[in-house]
Design a protein around this motif. Structure first.
Motif, PDB file in Angstrom:
ATOM      1  N   TRP A   4      47.379  19.455   7.583  1.00 25.58           N
ATOM      2  CA  TRP A   4      47.236  20.890   7.845  1.00 25.58           C
ATOM      3  C   TRP A   4      46.051  21.470   7.097  1.00 25.58           C
ATOM      4  N   ASP A   5      45.838  21.031   5.862  1.00 25.66           N
ATOM      5  CA  ASP A   5      44.718  21.523   5.072  1.00 25.66           C
ATOM      6  C   ASP A   5      43.383  21.180   5.733  1.00 25.66           C
ATOM      7  N   ALA A   6      43.270  19.950   6.245  1.00 24.68           N
ATOM      8  CA  ALA A   6      42.033  19.533   6.914  1.00 24.68           C
ATOM      9  C   ALA A   6      41.792  20.343   8.182  1.00 24.68           C
ATOM     10  N   CYS A   7      42.850  20.567   8.966  1.00 23.51           N
ATOM     11  CA  CYS A   7      42.696  21.321  10.214  1.00 23.51           C
ATOM     12  C   CYS A   7      42.353  22.780   9.954  1.00 23.51           C
ATOM     13  N   ILE A   8      42.983  23.370   8.958  1.00 25.44           N
ATOM     14  CA  ILE A   8      42.712  24.781   8.654  1.00 25.44           C
ATOM     15  C   ILE A   8      41.308  24.961   8.103  1.00 25.44           C
ATOM     16  N   ARG A   9      40.861  24.029   7.261  1.00 22.86           N
ATOM     17  CA  ARG A   9      39.508  24.157   6.727  1.00 22.86           C
ATOM     18  C   ARG A   9      38.444  23.957   7.798  1.00 22.86           C
ATOM     19  N   PHE A  10      38.705  23.113   8.780  1.00 15.72           N
ATOM     20  CA  PHE A  10      37.699  22.823   9.808  1.00 15.72           C
ATOM     21  C   PHE A  10      37.712  23.845  10.946  1.00 15.72           C
ATOM     22  N   PHE A  11      38.899  24.287  11.376  1.00 16.63           N
ATOM     23  CA  PHE A  11      38.981  25.178  12.534  1.00 16.63           C
ATOM     24  C   PHE A  11      39.503  26.575  12.224  1.00 16.63           C
ATOM     25  N   GLY A  12      40.101  26.787  11.072  1.00 14.21           N
ATOM     26  CA  GLY A  12      40.660  28.093  10.743  1.00 14.21           C
ATOM     27  C   GLY A  12      42.119  28.186  11.172  1.00 14.21           C
ATOM     28  N   GLU A  13      42.779  29.230  10.709  1.00 13.33           N
ATOM     29  CA  GLU A  13      44.215  29.366  10.956  1.00 13.33           C
ATOM     30  C   GLU A  13      44.539  29.675  12.410  1.00 13.33           C
ATOM     31  N   ARG A  71      49.078  18.658  23.819  1.00 15.46           N
ATOM     32  CA  ARG A  71      48.100  18.043  24.705  1.00 15.46           C
ATOM     33  C   ARG A  71      46.884  18.952  24.861  1.00 15.46           C
ATOM     34  N   GLY A  72      45.709  18.352  24.825  1.00 17.90           N
ATOM     35  CA  GLY A  72      44.470  19.100  24.967  1.00 17.90           C
ATOM     36  C   GLY A  72      43.745  19.332  23.652  1.00 17.90           C
ATOM     37  N   PHE A  73      44.440  19.132  22.523  1.00 24.85           N
ATOM     38  CA  PHE A  73      43.841  19.367  21.213  1.00 24.85           C
ATOM     39  C   PHE A  73      43.640  18.068  20.424  1.00 24.85           C
ATOM     40  N   GLU A  74      43.766  16.932  21.071  1.00 24.78           N
ATOM     41  CA  GLU A  74      43.694  15.655  20.369  1.00 24.78           C
ATOM     42  C   GLU A  74      42.331  15.434  19.713  1.00 24.78           C
ATOM     43  N   ASP A  75      41.260  15.750  20.429  1.00 29.89           N
ATOM     44  CA  ASP A  75      39.922  15.520  19.891  1.00 29.89           C
ATOM     45  C   ASP A  75      39.629  16.431  18.704  1.00 29.89           C
ATOM     46  N   LYS A  76      40.120  17.653  18.743  1.00 29.03           N
ATOM     47  CA  LYS A  76      39.916  18.569  17.619  1.00 29.03           C
ATOM     48  C   LYS A  76      40.657  18.076  16.386  1.00 29.03           C
ATOM     49  N   ILE A  77      41.844  17.540  16.578  1.00 27.67           N
ATOM     50  CA  ILE A  77      42.608  17.019  15.450  1.00 27.67           C
ATOM     51  C   ILE A  77      41.930  15.783  14.878  1.00 27.67           C
ATOM     52  N   ARG A  78      41.440  14.912  15.733  1.00 29.70           N
ATOM     53  CA  ARG A  78      40.727  13.714  15.269  1.00 29.70           C
ATOM     54  C   ARG A  78      39.510  14.099  14.444  1.00 29.70           C
ATOM     55  N   SER A  79      38.753  15.088  14.916  1.00 28.26           N
ATOM     56  CA  SER A  79      37.543  15.491  14.190  1.00 28.26           C
ATOM     57  C   SER A  79      37.880  16.134  12.853  1.00 28.26           C
ATOM     58  N   SER A  80      38.984  16.858  12.770  1.00 29.73           N
ATOM     59  CA  SER A  80      39.338  17.460  11.483  1.00 29.73           C
ATOM     60  C   SER A  80      39.889  16.424  10.510  1.00 29.73           C
ATOM     61  N   LEU A  81      40.559  15.372  11.013  1.00 32.92           N
ATOM     62  CA  LEU A  81      41.072  14.325  10.131  1.00 32.92           C
ATOM     63  C   LEU A  81      39.950  13.489   9.522  1.00 32.92           C
TER      64      LEU A  81
END
Length: 120
Positions: free
Chosen positions: A37-46, A79-89
């Protein structure tokens, strides 16, 4: 009055990411949830991260007798957000003062498919 269950056509569709975690220190499932969650919030915002519907479904500790701690996990997302999650991880390199590496092993439509293909 009993609550009605949504029909399958109105439910949100999920995808399951199999991830490989290598860390200097031991981590628990709760620590991994916080790190993701920390990685996703820092990369894409809340606002954007709230659409991901992230959760760790399964968490496995792998005993390789290496210099690092090795884990594998199944991460549920919408579904549809897999690439965004991969990039934030990928951006996550440190957590609680120790180095951590998270790689995506694969993507599946079911938990059992992800476990049989990428965890076993």
């Amino acid at each position: 009055m009993k609550l009605k269950i949504l029909p399958p056509t109105l439910r949100k569709n999920h995808r399951y990411l199999a991830i490989d975690i290598k860390s200097q220190n031991e981590i628990s499932k709760d620590d991994l949830v916080m790190a993701v969650w920390d990685a996703c919030i820092r990369f894409f915002g809340e606002c954007e991260s709230s659409n991901f519907n992230l959760w760790i479904v399964r968490f496995y500790e792998i005993n390789d007798n290496n210099d690092y701690n090795h884990y594998k996990a199944i991460l549920k997302c919408q579904r549809g957000f897999e690439d965004k999650i991969r990039s934030s991880l990928i951006t996550l390199t440190k957590f609680k003062g120790s180095y951590i590496s998270i790689n995506t092993l694969g993507l599946s439509g079911t938990i059992s498919g992800a476990v049989s293909k990428y965890i076993d």
